[in-house]
Design an enzyme around this catalytic site. Structure first.
Site, short mmCIF file in Angstrom:
data_model
loop_
_atom_site.label_atom_id
_atom_site.label_comp_id
_atom_site.label_asym_id
_atom_site.label_seq_id
_atom_site.Cartn_x
_atom_site.Cartn_y
_atom_site.Cartn_z
N LYS A 1 -3.56 4.01 -6.89
CA LYS A 1 -2.19 3.79 -7.35
C LYS A 1 -1.49 5.13 -7.46
O LYS A 1 -2.11 6.18 -7.43
CB LYS A 1 -2.17 3.10 -8.73
CG LYS A 1 -2.88 1.77 -8.79
CD LYS A 1 -2.18 0.71 -8.01
CE LYS A 1 -2.97 -0.60 -8.07
NZ LYS A 1 -2.54 -1.55 -7.08
N SER B 1 -1.14 -2.75 -1.40
CA SER B 1 -0.58 -2.17 -2.61
C SER B 1 0.17 -0.86 -2.40
O SER B 1 1.17 -0.60 -3.05
CB SER B 1 -1.69 -1.96 -3.64
OG SER B 1 -1.24 -1.27 -4.75
#
Length: 192
Positions: free
Chosen positions: A95, A51
């Site tokens: 994130k 990610s």
């Protein structure tokens, strides 16, 4: 009374017990201090998954997480954050904050298949988070704006060499967890 009993009687048991108690108490205080720092000030995490490529390694990086910044509202756009997954509260994910409340965020809806974009205004009390690797990240593009309260901390340091050392020195500990972490994004394994 025998010589052995006399020698046993001459040992300062109270002093020994007092010394042992004070050392055990000192160790307990140290363990409590480490726990408080780890739970409320700064923590370490092993981050794995695609990610956040290229900022973080697929095989894993050890990161230091500042737990105070999130509580004080010192998270800004561009910061990499550790947060509770909105899809599975048992997992924590890493994130990058792309937009704060009130910001208009434009993003590609399906970056692998089309150039279609969408613009969203981040609601009050929420942030917009995305992985650096938009092709392999489940983020706000799928689950929408994330409540600010799900942010656990801000990542302020990473050490890729340490994670490689930990992986090579203890492969039986990390290997069974690897597929779970790589499966759908950037997940973490917290230490301590």
């Amino acid at each position: 009374m025998s010589g052995f009993a006399r020698r046993l009687g001459g040992i300062p048991w109270r002093e020994i017990a007092g010394e042992a108690f004070s050392r055990v108490f000192l160790v307990a205080q140290a363990v409590c201090a480490v726990h408080v720092v780890n739970a409320h000030v700064c923590s370490f995490a092993l981050v794995m998954g695609p990610s956040m490529l290229p900022a973080m390694n697929l095989a894993g990086d050890v990161v230091a997480v500042d737990l105070v910044s999130a509580r004080l509202g010192r998270v800004a756009s561009g910061d990499a954050v550790l947060l509770v997954s909105p899809e599975d509260p048992r997992k924590a994910v890493v994130k990058r904050v792309v937009g704060m409340e009130g910001d208009a965020v434009t993003f590609l809806v399906d970056p692998g298949n089309s150039d279609a974009s969408k613009t969203v205004v981040v609601p009050k009390g929420h942030v917009w988070v995305q992985g650096d690797n938009i092709y392999a990240s489940r983020d706000s593009r799928q689950f929408g704006p994330v409540p600010y309260g799900l942010i656990t901390g801000k990542i302020f340091c990473r050490n890729p060499g340490l994670s490689l050392y930990l992986y090579l020195s203890e492969p039986t500990f990390f290997y069974p967890f690897a597929p779970e972490f790589i499966e759908d994004g950037m997940h973490i394994l917290r230490f301590l």
